[in-house]
Motif scaffolding. Structure first.
Motif, mmCIF file in Angstrom:
data_model
loop_
_atom_site.group_PDB
_atom_site.id
_atom_site.type_symbol
_atom_site.label_atom_id
_atom_site.label_comp_id
_atom_site.label_asym_id
_atom_site.label_seq_id
_atom_site.Cartn_x
_atom_site.Cartn_y
_atom_site.Cartn_z
ATOM 1 N N LYS A 108 1.113 -1.105 0.092
ATOM 2 C CA LYS A 108 0.127 -0.248 0.113
ATOM 3 C C LYS A 108 0.683 1.261 0.139
ATOM 4 C CE LYS A 108 -3.381 -2.083 2.725
ATOM 5 N NZ LYS A 108 -4.387 -2.804 4.853
ATOM 6 N N LEU A 109 0.551 2.514 -0.834
ATOM 7 C CA LEU A 109 0.720 3.588 -0.944
ATOM 8 C C LEU A 109 0.236 4.514 -0.063
ATOM 9 C CD1 LEU A 109 3.377 5.449 -1.458
ATOM 10 C CD2 LEU A 109 2.244 5.730 -3.912
ATOM 11 N N ARG A 110 0.693 5.624 0.567
ATOM 12 C CA ARG A 110 0.016 6.651 1.295
ATOM 13 C C ARG A 110 1.015 7.799 0.760
ATOM 14 N NH1 ARG A 110 -2.696 7.245 7.044
ATOM 15 N NH2 ARG A 110 -3.934 9.095 6.895
ATOM 16 N N ILE A 111 -0.227 8.747 0.146
ATOM 17 C CA ILE A 111 0.817 10.199 0.416
ATOM 18 C C ILE A 111 -0.065 11.338 0.925
ATOM 19 C CG2 ILE A 111 1.934 11.364 -1.984
ATOM 20 C CD1 ILE A 111 1.910 9.618 -3.589
ATOM 21 N N GLU A 112 0.896 11.593 1.472
ATOM 22 C CA GLU A 112 -0.083 13.101 2.140
ATOM 23 C C GLU A 112 0.368 14.057 3.253
ATOM 24 O OE1 GLU A 112 -3.261 13.587 6.049
ATOM 25 O OE2 GLU A 112 -2.182 11.393 6.035
ATOM 26 N N ASP A 113 0.221 15.489 2.390
ATOM 27 C CA ASP A 113 1.496 16.100 2.398
ATOM 28 C C ASP A 113 3.029 16.091 2.173
ATOM 29 O OD1 ASP A 113 -0.951 17.962 3.431
ATOM 30 O OD2 ASP A 113 -1.132 17.545 5.543
ATOM 31 N N ASN A 114 3.509 15.872 2.794
ATOM 32 C CA ASN A 114 4.592 15.718 2.709
ATOM 33 C C ASN A 114 5.625 14.773 3.359
ATOM 34 O OD1 ASN A 114 4.587 16.960 5.481
ATOM 35 N ND2 ASN A 114 6.837 17.506 5.245
ATOM 36 N N SER A 115 4.226 13.535 2.979
ATOM 37 C CA SER A 115 4.925 11.976 3.296
ATOM 38 C C SER A 115 4.882 11.469 2.535
ATOM 39 C CB SER A 115 4.563 12.006 4.578
ATOM 40 O OG SER A 115 2.836 12.345 4.905
ATOM 41 N N LEU A 116 5.392 10.169 2.288
ATOM 42 C CA LEU A 116 4.786 8.429 1.653
ATOM 43 C C LEU A 116 5.511 7.748 3.269
ATOM 44 C CD1 LEU A 116 7.337 9.043 -0.995
ATOM 45 C CD2 LEU A 116 4.974 9.203 -1.607
ATOM 46 N N ARG A 117 3.916 6.966 2.545
ATOM 47 C CA ARG A 117 3.990 5.811 3.946
ATOM 48 C C ARG A 117 3.900 4.633 2.909
ATOM 49 N NH1 ARG A 117 -0.900 4.918 8.040
ATOM 50 N NH2 ARG A 117 -0.121 3.122 8.946
ATOM 51 N N LEU A 118 4.606 2.970 3.178
ATOM 52 C CA LEU A 118 4.119 2.001 2.630
ATOM 53 C C LEU A 118 4.447 1.581 3.166
ATOM 54 C CD1 LEU A 118 7.486 2.322 0.456
ATOM 55 C CD2 LEU A 118 5.191 2.905 -0.998
ATOM 56 N N LEU A 142 7.644 6.519 5.381
ATOM 57 C CA LEU A 142 7.335 5.450 6.560
ATOM 58 C C LEU A 142 7.744 4.359 5.824
ATOM 59 C CD1 LEU A 142 6.948 4.573 9.414
ATOM 60 C CD2 LEU A 142 4.698 5.331 9.520
ATOM 61 N N ILE A 143 8.328 3.430 5.907
ATOM 62 C CA ILE A 143 8.010 1.968 5.911
ATOM 63 C C ILE A 143 7.548 0.998 7.330
ATOM 64 C CG2 ILE A 143 8.712 0.376 4.374
ATOM 65 C CD1 ILE A 143 11.017 2.474 3.740
ATOM 66 N N GLU A 144 5.987 0.128 6.704
ATOM 67 C CA GLU A 144 6.246 -0.013 7.996
ATOM 68 C C GLU A 144 5.221 -1.578 7.514
ATOM 69 O OE1 GLU A 144 3.444 2.385 11.094
ATOM 70 O OE2 GLU A 144 2.251 1.809 8.500
ATOM 71 N N LYS A 145 5.947 -3.442 8.337
ATOM 72 C CA LYS A 145 5.410 -4.415 8.059
ATOM 73 C C LYS A 145 3.357 -4.146 8.574
ATOM 74 C CE LYS A 145 8.743 -6.718 9.092
ATOM 75 N NZ LYS A 145 9.342 -7.071 10.729
ATOM 76 N N ASP A 146 3.046 -4.495 7.342
ATOM 77 C CA ASP A 146 1.517 -4.770 7.918
ATOM 78 C C ASP A 146 0.781 -6.070 7.725
ATOM 79 O OD1 ASP A 146 -1.070 -3.807 7.867
ATOM 80 O OD2 ASP A 146 -1.695 -3.660 5.467
ATOM 81 N N LEU A 147 1.153 -6.928 8.741
ATOM 82 C CA LEU A 147 1.617 -8.065 9.513
ATOM 83 C C LEU A 147 -0.161 -9.067 9.142
ATOM 84 C CD1 LEU A 147 4.533 -9.100 11.556
ATOM 85 C CD2 LEU A 147 4.244 -8.822 8.660
ATOM 86 N N ASP A 148 -1.106 -8.074 10.041
ATOM 87 C CA ASP A 148 -2.033 -8.388 9.821
ATOM 88 C C ASP A 148 -2.832 -8.066 8.891
ATOM 89 O OD1 ASP A 148 -2.454 -6.971 13.238
ATOM 90 O OD2 ASP A 148 -1.835 -8.841 12.272
#
Length: 107
Positions: A2-12, A98-104
């Motif tokens: 999943k990719l989330r882009i918000e303001d000045n951030s990228l989250r995978l 931010l890079i996270e494990k989405d284990l659930d």
């Protein structure tokens, strides 16, 4: 992934299978079709690099987050859930990664 882009951030956020693929191959990617041809798409990827610092590249419809190999290895082989960095992409223009494990997650 999943990719989330918000303001000045990228989250995978990566599923357990994607984390394992990244650990094995050094790269995991996803493609979002945005039009009728292959060039009308957005590719986003996470890539291991021998470079000592985080980087983000963008071009030709692709966003790639590059993570130092030692950090990537630690993240994929431990119970550490996330890794993060703040990159200065220009003067006074930080980009939070931010890079996270989405284990659930069950895709």
């Amino acid at each position: 992934m999943k990719l989330r882009i918000e303001d000045n951030s990228l989250r995978l956020r990566l599923s357990e299978e994607e984390v394992q693929h990244f650990a094995d191959a050094g790269r995991v990617a996803a493609v979002v079709p945005l039009g009728p041809t292959d060039t009308d798409s957005l590719t986003y990827a996470l890539e291991r690099t021998e470079n000592e610092e985080f980087r983000v590249t963008y071009g030709a419809g692709a966003i790639t987050v590059k993570v130092p190999a030692a950090l990537a290895s630690h993240w994929t082989t431990t119970d550490q859930n996330g890794i993060s960095a703040t990159l200065m992409v220009a003067d006074d223009r930080p980009l939070k990664i931010l890079i996270e494990k989405d284990l659930d997650c069950q895709h």
